[in-house]
Design an enzyme around this catalytic site. Structure first.
Site, short mmCIF file in Angstrom:
data_model
loop_
_atom_site.label_atom_id
_atom_site.label_comp_id
_atom_site.label_asym_id
_atom_site.label_seq_id
_atom_site.Cartn_x
_atom_site.Cartn_y
_atom_site.Cartn_z
N SER A 107 -3.25 28.70 42.59
CA SER A 107 -2.23 29.02 43.60
C SER A 107 -0.88 28.38 43.28
O SER A 107 -0.79 27.17 43.02
CB SER A 107 -2.71 28.52 44.96
OG SER A 107 -1.64 28.48 45.86
N ASN A 108 0.16 29.19 43.34
CA ASN A 108 1.52 28.66 43.20
C ASN A 108 1.98 28.00 44.50
O ASN A 108 2.79 27.08 44.49
CB ASN A 108 2.48 29.80 42.86
CG ASN A 108 2.09 30.49 41.57
OD1 ASN A 108 2.07 29.86 40.51
ND2 ASN A 108 1.75 31.77 41.64
#
Ligand SMILES: Cc1ncc(COP(=O)(O)O)c(C=O)c1O
Length: 342
Positions: free
Chosen positions: A83-84
């Site tokens: 996940s960014n």
């Protein structure tokens, strides 16, 4: 009051920590434009600054604004392993002097060692985040509940935790960052040739609805084509309608759901799995423009532009680059490059 003044006034009611390098540039991609027979511009939200940037910086300005208002000293967030959003939260929390707990969900079936340890996972470690594991993939409310449990334990041990919730039971606070971005692009559009369509990734949908809502409230009718990166068009449509209505309630009233446009042409084989088409587009964008896009979001968005290029001939397309490039390192196995030969 003009649309712009009322929107600004409505946004000002929400606490915010400003960290975005804004305005982000809009650039022309001349080589890809001539390859595709259209005019391609790009909004560089991969350049929002802190922690490798990306769209989540704008969204987190509002979550962390609320966290600061509540005097939180610890932030919690859940997301896919790569996940960014998680990485950006860890970076912004570090800057604000807050502890950060991240929960990584098994959303993508892969046995790649790089996926589990490189890219955003490495950056979370560098940022000093405490990493937890959640063994289920598509269970938004379960993941939020596990995070709430953890927040409860942290509270008992004397911390003041703030949870960034992603589930549909919580208001779409992050979309406010993209209403603000819509105001930014509206100013930039004034000095550009008319844009015919905007392509933007649609995952949680908060980036998509923020831009769509903001533009419509400013009287700008450019189609905003959401590119499904997480779920099919029919499921995503339901989500976008709900979130758009909620955003209207938070701000200055509704925009009609008839303005929602979606395509799932680039979704296969599924969330977080790089398609052959996305791989080709990522390579082509790097080799023709010196520009990196990512395997999960911006690569698939660009892939949709490529796949729909026949219908876009001669048009001016603005692709909204939302970042995510650190994941390139996590997906290196999927590119299949061989070591150099002697
Ligand atoms: C790089 C990147 N682009 C786009 C998206 C999708 O944005 P949204 O969740 O607001 O739809 C995400 C979501 O995590 C992302 O990390």
């Amino acid at each position: 009051m003009t649309g712009k003044a009322s929107l600004s006034k409505a946004l000002d009611r929400f606490p915010r920590v400003r960290m975005t390098h804004a305005p982000t540039p809009v650039e022309s991609l001349n080589n890809l434009s001539s390859d595709l027979g259209l005019r391609l511009s790009i909004k560089r939200d991969d350049c929002t600054g802190i922690g490798f940037g990306g769209n989540k910086v704008r969204q987190l300005e509002f979550y962390l604004g609320q966290a600061c208002e509540q005097h939180a000293d610890t932030v919690l967030i859940t997301g896919a392993v790569q996940s960014n959003f998680v990485r950006t939260t860890a970076a912004m929390a570090a800057k604000l002097g807050m502890a950060c707990h991240v929960q990584l969900e098994d959303r993508v079936a892969t046995d790649s060692e790089h996926y589990r340890s490189s890219g955003n996972v490495l950056l979370n470690r560098l940022l000093g985040a405490s990493v937890h594991h959640y063994g289920v993939g598509e269970d938004e409310s379960g993941a939020d509940a596990a995070l709430d449990d953890l927040a409860g334990r942290l509270l008992q041990s004397g911390a003041c935790p703030y949870v960034v919730h992603l589930g549909m039971q919580h208001p779409p606070l992050g979309a406010l960052g993209y209403v603000s971005a819509a105001m930014e692009i509206a100013d930039q559009l004034q000095t550009m040739d008319r844009v015919d369509v905007i392509y933007i990734p649609s995952g949680s949908a908060l980036t998509h609805i923020g831009v769509l809502y903001g533009l419509r409230m400013l009287g700008i009718d450019i189609p905003v084509r959401g590119v499904c990166v997480r779920r099919s068009k029919s499921l995503q449509h339901k989500r976008v309608v709900t979130r758009l209505n909620e955003l209207g309630e938070m701000l200055i009233g509704p925009v009609p759901s008839s303005c929602i446009e979606l395509t799932d042409i680039a979704l296969a084989p599924g969330y977080g799995i790089m398609s052959e088409s996305a791989r080709e587009v990522i390579e082509k964008t790097a080799r023709r423009e010196g520009l990196f896009i990512d395997p999960v979001y911006s690569g698939k968005t660009m892939s949709a532009v490529f796949q729909e290029a026949d219908q876009l001939q001669g048009k001016h397309v603005l692709m909204w680059h939302t970042g995510g490039q650190p994941a390139l390192f996590a997906y290196q196995d999927a590119f299949g490059y061989q070591p150099p030969v002697e």
